[in-house]
Design an enzyme around this catalytic site. Structure first.
Site, PDB file in Angstrom:
ATOM      1  N   MET A 113     -21.394  17.748 -28.017  1.00 32.40           N
ATOM      2  CA  MET A 113     -21.767  19.137 -28.251  1.00 32.40           C
ATOM      3  C   MET A 113     -21.369  19.984 -27.053  1.00 32.40           C
ATOM      4  SD  MET A 113     -25.535  20.508 -29.368  1.00 32.40           S
ATOM      5  CE  MET A 113     -25.780  22.169 -30.001  1.00 32.40           C
ATOM      6  N   SER A 153     -19.859  12.998 -25.079  1.00 31.18           N
ATOM      7  CA  SER A 153     -21.272  13.353 -24.960  1.00 31.18           C
ATOM      8  C   SER A 153     -22.034  12.808 -26.165  1.00 31.18           C
ATOM      9  CB  SER A 153     -21.423  14.880 -24.829  1.00 31.18           C
ATOM     10  OG  SER A 153     -22.759  15.235 -24.560  1.00 31.18           O
ATOM     11  N   THR A 154     -22.631  13.674 -26.985  1.00 31.81           N
ATOM     12  CA  THR A 154     -23.454  13.223 -28.108  1.00 31.81           C
ATOM     13  C   THR A 154     -22.662  12.300 -29.029  1.00 31.81           C
ATOM     14  OG1 THR A 154     -24.552  15.362 -28.035  1.00 31.81           O
ATOM     15  CG2 THR A 154     -24.967  13.989 -29.966  1.00 31.81           C
ATOM     16  N   ASP A 161     -17.764  21.205 -22.562  1.00 35.49           N
ATOM     17  CA  ASP A 161     -17.403  20.536 -21.318  1.00 35.49           C
ATOM     18  C   ASP A 161     -16.171  19.665 -21.534  1.00 35.49           C
ATOM     19  OD1 ASP A 161     -17.629  19.775 -18.638  1.00 35.49           O
ATOM     20  OD2 ASP A 161     -18.825  18.008 -19.143  1.00 35.49           O
ATOM     21  N   HIS A 171     -21.940  11.974 -20.830  1.00 39.44           N
ATOM     22  CA  HIS A 171     -23.146  12.709 -20.463  1.00 39.44           C
ATOM     23  C   HIS A 171     -24.371  11.830 -20.693  1.00 39.44           C
ATOM     24  CE1 HIS A 171     -20.953  16.763 -21.409  1.00 39.44           C
ATOM     25  NE2 HIS A 171     -20.650  16.292 -20.212  1.00 39.44           N
TER      26      HIS A 171
END
Length: 353
Positions: free
Chosen positions: A295, A176-177, A298, A202
């Site tokens: 973050m 993600s991030t 997930d 993401h």
């Protein structure tokens, strides 16, 4: 515009509606302080020089100076987490990939119509993006943009052997991030005969296609946005489309992916957990699961299911993560066999078997 201390934010967008709606929503969020807004980077720099923000929300197309130029200026002078606010268009998506390469921490998509309603309905994503950017390590985001490389000549991908043969390998990656930069580090280090790879990053709808296109230009392996029914093949990485879930299925002598709609899982669509759980079911010990910077949590439970099914599971270590949330949660659950730095992940993939 706000009261109280917290994550200090400056909004830079030539749309008065965006500045108004975004500013109001962020100001209402606990722990976020909006220092002000500006219609272009020139005005923004004057504002920021008075009180430097923790996070900048930045449009791309603006008068006097475009957002990419301003982002590079920020990263060169005083590296600061920047969240790109970009239109849901092909042009906007490609420009956003340039922004990620220049060090942007995240993206907030905005449509070309129905802007006020969209910003109101999807404000939770905006707040989450600001919090994730503030939590990230700017040193990991401050990178020099890699030049676009010509497409690499590759042989046709080789079909993966049947799952029952016990010799096939599959790699599942979730991030993600900070993941766009991290995935670039991993994918560009892989040889053309790498095992088939399935990825959830993401990212909003339409942005994943531009991301996959960029990775394909930079990598020896083929990288593309997944379509429903695509075969998983050696030398190929399939990226889950933004706004849709991706699962691994078996189809006779092949692995294939199923791309489908469905409610968000862990607030995400695509969800890493959805992918990892499907890999645990159909690939078991033939799989390698990798959870990277991001973050939230997930993918942590799905990775645990993969490990329980016999897969090797790896987490990016804290020192090299932009945000350690997802790997940290996976470690906490006992889902991880090994923690390794970002630069070691490609070697783990190369030697998996």
């Amino acid at each position: 515009m706000t009261t109280g201390a917290g994550i200090k934010v400056v909004i830079v967008d030539d749309s008065a509606v965006v500045r108004q709606v975004l500013g109001r929503r962020l100001a209402e969020s606990p722990g976020i302080e909006v220092l002000g807004s500006a219609s272009d980077p020139i005005f923004a720099m004057a504002l920021m020089n008075k009180t430097w923000p923790d996070v900048v929300i930045l449009d791309i197309e603006m008068p006097r100076m475009d957002g990419i130029t301003f982002l590079k200026k920020i990263m060169a002078t005083r590296p600061t987490p920047v969240v790109i606010c970009s239109t849901l268009s092909q042009r906007g998506a490609r420009a956003t990939m340039d922004a990620f390469a220049a060090g942007a921490a995240g993206v907030v998509p905005k449509p070309t119509t129905g802007l006020k309603q969209f910003m109101t309905d999807d404000s939770g994503d905006i707040v989450a993006a600001v919090r994730a950017a503030a939590a990230g390590k700017v040193a990991r985001l401050n990178r020099t943009a890699a030049p676009a490389a010509p497409a690499v000549a590759r042989p046709a991908p080789v079909a993966v052997a049947a799952a029952s043969a016990g010799t096939d390998r599959i790699i599942a990656i979730g991030t993600s991030t900070g993941g766009t930069q991290a995935l670039e580090t991993v994918l560009t280090a892989l040889p053309r005969n790498s095992p088939g790879i399935v990825i959830v990053q993401h990212m909003p709808e339409k942005f994943t296609a531009a991301f996959a296109e960029r990775m394909d230009m930079l990598s020896t392996i083929e990288v593309r946005e997944a379509a429903d029914g695509d075969a998983v093949q050696a030398g190929l990485a399939l990226v889950a489309p933004g706004g849709r879930h991706m699962q691994l299925l078996t189809d006779g002598a092949r692995f294939r992916v199923k791309v489908s709609d469905g409610p968000p899982v862990n607030r995400h669509r695509p969800s890493v957990d959805v992918l990892f759980r499907s890999v645990a079911r159909v690939a078991g010990r033939r799989a390698l699961g990798v959870i990277m910077t991001g973050m939230g949590d997930d993918g942590a439970r799905g990775l645990l299911e993969m490990r329980t099914a016999g897969a090797l599971t790896v987490a990016q270590d804290e020192a090299t993560c932009v945000v350690h949330g997802m790997p940290k949660e996976a470690v906490r659950l006992g889902a991880v066999d090994r923690e390794v730095p970002l630069t070691a992940i490609a070697e783990v993939i190369r030697t998996h078997g």
